[in-house]
Enzyme design. Structure first.
Site, PDB file in Angstrom:
ATOM      1  N   TRP A  21       0.634  -1.003  -0.226  1.00 25.26           N
ATOM      2  CA  TRP A  21       0.532  -0.226  -0.009  1.00 25.26           C
ATOM      3  C   TRP A  21       1.118   1.340   0.243  1.00 25.26           C
ATOM      4  O   TRP A  21       0.468   2.265  -0.802  1.00 25.26           O
ATOM      5  CB  TRP A  21      -0.357  -0.127   1.288  1.00 25.26           C
ATOM      6  CG  TRP A  21      -1.300   1.279   1.488  1.00 25.26           C
ATOM      7  CD1 TRP A  21      -2.212   1.766   0.285  1.00 25.26           C
ATOM      8  CD2 TRP A  21      -2.079   1.265   3.298  1.00 25.26           C
ATOM      9  NE1 TRP A  21      -3.566   3.347   1.381  1.00 25.26           N
ATOM     10  CE2 TRP A  21      -2.908   2.366   2.577  1.00 25.26           C
ATOM     11  CE3 TRP A  21      -2.014   0.976   4.212  1.00 25.26           C
ATOM     12  CZ2 TRP A  21      -3.656   3.390   4.095  1.00 25.26           C
ATOM     13  CZ3 TRP A  21      -2.556   2.136   4.765  1.00 25.26           C
ATOM     14  CH2 TRP A  21      -3.413   3.328   4.672  1.00 25.26           C
ATOM     15  N   ASP A  46       1.333  -8.313  -1.255  1.00 29.82           N
ATOM     16  CA  ASP A  46      -0.768  -7.824  -0.983  1.00 29.82           C
ATOM     17  C   ASP A  46      -0.420  -6.709  -1.314  1.00 29.82           C
ATOM     18  O   ASP A  46       0.224  -5.593  -1.058  1.00 29.82           O
ATOM     19  CB  ASP A  46      -1.078  -8.055   0.029  1.00 29.82           C
ATOM     20  CG  ASP A  46      -2.684  -7.411   0.130  1.00 29.82           C
ATOM     21  OD1 ASP A  46      -3.310  -7.648  -0.705  1.00 29.82           O
ATOM     22  OD2 ASP A  46      -2.789  -6.363   0.950  1.00 29.82           O
ATOM     23  N   TYR A  51      -4.310   1.441  -4.524  1.00 22.67           N
ATOM     24  CA  TYR A  51      -2.835   1.152  -4.521  1.00 22.67           C
ATOM     25  C   TYR A  51      -2.127   2.410  -4.886  1.00 22.67           C
ATOM     26  O   TYR A  51      -1.395   2.115  -6.256  1.00 22.67           O
ATOM     27  CB  TYR A  51      -2.154   0.636  -3.639  1.00 22.67           C
ATOM     28  CG  TYR A  51      -2.941  -0.296  -2.316  1.00 22.67           C
ATOM     29  CD1 TYR A  51      -4.237   0.186  -2.053  1.00 22.67           C
ATOM     30  CD2 TYR A  51      -2.168  -1.350  -2.167  1.00 22.67           C
ATOM     31  CE1 TYR A  51      -4.330  -0.433  -0.718  1.00 22.67           C
ATOM     32  CE2 TYR A  51      -2.757  -2.126  -0.896  1.00 22.67           C
ATOM     33  CZ  TYR A  51      -4.300  -1.839  -0.236  1.00 22.67           C
ATOM     34  OH  TYR A  51      -4.072  -2.694   0.444  1.00 22.67           O
ATOM     35  N   SER A 207      -3.188  -3.667   8.621  1.00 20.12           N
ATOM     36  CA  SER A 207      -2.010  -2.826   9.834  1.00 20.12           C
ATOM     37  C   SER A 207      -2.071  -3.236  10.725  1.00 20.12           C
ATOM     38  O   SER A 207      -2.579  -2.950  12.195  1.00 20.12           O
ATOM     39  CB  SER A 207      -3.462  -0.998   9.833  1.00 20.12           C
ATOM     40  OG  SER A 207      -3.557  -0.813   8.424  1.00 20.12           O
ATOM     41  N   LEU A 209      -0.039  -3.352  13.170  1.00 20.68           N
ATOM     42  CA  LEU A 209       0.360  -1.777  14.226  1.00 20.68           C
ATOM     43  C   LEU A 209      -0.083  -1.129  13.951  1.00 20.68           C
ATOM     44  O   LEU A 209       0.482   0.034  14.538  1.00 20.68           O
ATOM     45  CB  LEU A 209       2.144  -2.259  13.425  1.00 20.68           C
ATOM     46  CG  LEU A 209       2.906  -3.495  13.722  1.00 20.68           C
ATOM     47  CD1 LEU A 209       4.191  -2.529  13.038  1.00 20.68           C
ATOM     48  CD2 LEU A 209       3.105  -3.526  14.964  1.00 20.68           C
TER      49      LEU A 209
HETATM   50  P1  NAP Z   1       0.928  -1.253   9.768  1.00 20.08           P
HETATM   51  O1  NAP Z   1       2.619  -2.251   9.283  1.00 20.08           O
HETATM   52  O2  NAP Z   1       0.277  -1.227  10.528  1.00 20.08           O
HETATM   53  O3  NAP Z   1       1.579   0.079   9.538  1.00 20.08           O
HETATM   54  C1  NAP Z   1       2.921   1.066   8.853  1.00 20.08           C
HETATM   55  C2  NAP Z   1       3.379   2.079   8.994  1.00 20.08           C
HETATM   56  O4  NAP Z   1       4.022   2.274  10.822  1.00 20.08           O
HETATM   57  C3  NAP Z   1       3.969   2.768   8.079  1.00 20.08           C
HETATM   58  O5  NAP Z   1       3.831   3.968   8.105  1.00 20.08           O
HETATM   59  C4  NAP Z   1       5.339   2.370   9.145  1.00 20.08           C
HETATM   60  O6  NAP Z   1       6.445   3.435   7.916  1.00 20.08           O
HETATM   61  C5  NAP Z   1       5.083   2.502  10.581  1.00 20.08           C
HETATM   62  N1  NAP Z   1       5.645   1.953  10.875  1.00 20.08           N
HETATM   63  C6  NAP Z   1       6.126   0.170  11.177  1.00 20.08           C
HETATM   64  N2  NAP Z   1       6.933  -0.221  12.129  1.00 20.08           N
HETATM   65  C7  NAP Z   1       7.229   1.005  12.763  1.00 20.08           C
HETATM   66  C8  NAP Z   1       7.908   0.855  13.375  1.00 20.08           C
HETATM   67  N3  NAP Z   1       8.565  -0.071  14.288  1.00 20.08           N
HETATM   68  N4  NAP Z   1       7.758   1.890  14.533  1.00 20.08           N
HETATM   69  C9  NAP Z   1       7.126   3.224  14.049  1.00 20.08           C
HETATM   70  N5  NAP Z   1       6.366   2.762  13.431  1.00 20.08           N
HETATM   71  C10 NAP Z   1       6.337   1.830  12.193  1.00 20.08           C
HETATM   72  O7  NAP Z   1       0.567  -1.883   8.892  1.00 20.08           O
HETATM   73  P2  NAP Z   1      -0.093  -0.794   7.244  1.00 20.08           P
HETATM   74  O8  NAP Z   1       0.986   0.268   6.461  1.00 20.08           O
HETATM   75  O9  NAP Z   1      -1.221  -0.119   8.136  1.00 20.08           O
HETATM   76  O10 NAP Z   1      -1.186  -2.105   6.214  1.00 20.08           O
HETATM   77  C11 NAP Z   1      -0.373  -3.360   5.475  1.00 20.08           C
HETATM   78  C12 NAP Z   1      -0.449  -3.292   4.890  1.00 20.08           C
HETATM   79  O11 NAP Z   1      -1.941  -3.442   5.253  1.00 20.08           O
HETATM   80  C13 NAP Z   1      -1.222  -2.218   4.035  1.00 20.08           C
HETATM   81  O12 NAP Z   1       0.363  -2.029   2.634  1.00 20.08           O
HETATM   82  C14 NAP Z   1      -1.956  -3.021   2.544  1.00 20.08           C
HETATM   83  O13 NAP Z   1      -1.666  -4.497   1.829  1.00 20.08           O
HETATM   84  C15 NAP Z   1      -2.918  -4.185   4.208  1.00 20.08           C
HETATM   85  N6  NAP Z   1      -4.576  -3.119   4.428  1.00 20.08           N
HETATM   86  C16 NAP Z   1      -5.070  -3.034   3.833  1.00 20.08           C
HETATM   87  C17 NAP Z   1      -6.747  -3.118   3.874  1.00 20.08           C
HETATM   88  C18 NAP Z   1      -7.546  -3.223   3.511  1.00 20.08           C
HETATM   89  O14 NAP Z   1      -9.139  -2.956   3.674  1.00 20.08           O
HETATM   90  N7  NAP Z   1      -7.818  -4.335   3.016  1.00 20.08           N
HETATM   91  C19 NAP Z   1      -6.289  -0.929   4.484  1.00 20.08           C
HETATM   92  C20 NAP Z   1      -5.051  -1.209   5.263  1.00 20.08           C
HETATM   93  C21 NAP Z   1      -4.001  -1.862   5.047  1.00 20.08           C
HETATM   94  P3  NAP Z   1       8.090   2.996   7.319  1.00 20.08           P
HETATM   95  O15 NAP Z   1       6.916   2.666   6.487  1.00 20.08           O
HETATM   96  O16 NAP Z   1       7.950   4.463   8.312  1.00 20.08           O
HETATM   97  O17 NAP Z   1       8.666   2.262   9.088  1.00 20.08           O
END
Ligand code: NAP
Length: 304
Positions: A21, A46, A51, A207, A209
């Protein structure tokens, strides 16, 4: 990295998926992030058509075009069904669209952007309230018989709708993709994980985290605010992380991995060091006591 079956299919995937994403975000080197994920052992990737307005699939497709041998080790997933005005040529109001023509055309467009012949997994991003499950099933059948998709799933669908779609589908739905983390525990309570156990479906946790709220460096200023969810959970994550010699975010991921339905968290970081570090969470086995302690801290009301 350890692996698990995708649902009850013959497809084996890494215990963590890599989410695409954020690949086209400002200042992000998306190609580098994808290569880091490959090097760290992730095999499930994914995507969704929307995206980056299609840019995330294109970045990924360019990586494959540069190194075609990477494709063999990858399980590539995408989604369709959300139409946003101005994105991918969509007009009209913001809406969900699971009509057969939209599903088939969206899939073909994703294949072109990804520069591949077949998607390993295709998911409906959000339910379209106006399309009957039989029409979705017809689209899935068309894509499967054309060799464009191997396996199917849904995202953000309530369990009863998953069951209704499954009744209409000649093929097994292998995946439910829902938001699931210590900050959003809905799949524990709405029956999604129960259905995964009953039907041997994989829950892909988006998401994991909380969009970064459970990561290192996040929420420090808030730990005195007990009404704020991360503030209740973070001190405990840090204590358990200290006891295991690991990081806060890896304990949050291990909490998801501990569920018997074999939840697959989708890692969203674009930073190579974080992508690599997250892979280590697969080796961390929390005790039942630690798991329930974290659940209790996250819930606002005590467990009955
Ligand atoms: P997440 O891992 O909860 O959040 C990632 C975000 O947190 C990034 O901005 C990242 O920044 C930051 N982050 C990660 N590790 C960190 C850490 N140790 N300390 C501080 N910040 C940290 O996941 P997400 O990106 O929200 O979602 C993951 C995936 O889920 C997406 O890529 C997509 O494939 C899928 N998704 C699906 C839907 C749906 O409706 N089906 C909706 C949302 C997401 P940095 O990049 O700077 O590390």
């Amino acid at each position: 990295m350890k692996t698990t079956a995708l649902g009850s299919s013959s497809i084996e995937v890494s215990r963590l998926a890599y989410g695409c994403w954020r690949l086209a975000g400002e200042g992000v080197d998306g190609a580098r992030a994808v290569r880091s994920a490959v090097e760290s052992g992730y095999t499930l990737f994914d995507h969704a058509d929307i995206y980056g307005g299609g840019a995330c699939e294109e970045i990924f497709g360019n990586v494959i075009a540069e190194s075609p041998s990477l494709r063999d080790g990858m399980v590539i997933a995408s989604k369709c069904g959300i139409r946003i005005p101005g994105v991918l040529g969509a007009s009209g109001p913001y809406r969900y669209d699971s009509r057969r023509s939209h599903i088939v055309e969206s899939c073909e467009a994703s294949l072109r952007r990804l520069k591949i012949e077949t998607l390993d997994l295709y998911q409906i991003h959000r339910p379209d309230f106006l399309t009957h499950p039989e029409e979705v099933a017809a689209a899935f059948s068309e894509l499967k018989s054309a060799g464009k998709v191997r396996e199917f799933g849904v995202s953000n669908h309530q369990p009863r709708l998953v069951a209704a779609l499954q009744r209409a589908c000649p093929m097994k739905l292998q995946v439910q993709q829902n938001e699931f983390s210590l900050l959003n525990r809905q799949p524990l309570h709405d029956g999604a994980l129960d259905l995964c156990l009953a039907e041997t479906q994989t829950l892909l946790a988006w998401s994991p985290l909380g969009g970064g709220q459970l990561g290192e460096g996040a929420g420090e200023l808030l730990t005195s605010q007990r009404s704020y969810e991360p503030a209740r959970v973070i001190p405990l994550l840090d204590r358990i992380a200290g006891e295991h010699g690991t990081s806060r975010s890896n304990v949050a991921l291990a909490w998801l991995l501990r569920h018997p339905a074999r939840v697959v968290p989708i890692i969203g970081s674009t930073q190579p060091t974080r992508i690599k570090e997250a892979a280590e969470s697969v080796e961390l086995m929390l005790s039942a006591e630690e798991w329930y302690e974290l659940l209790t801290a996250a819930e606002t009301a005590p467990l009955p």
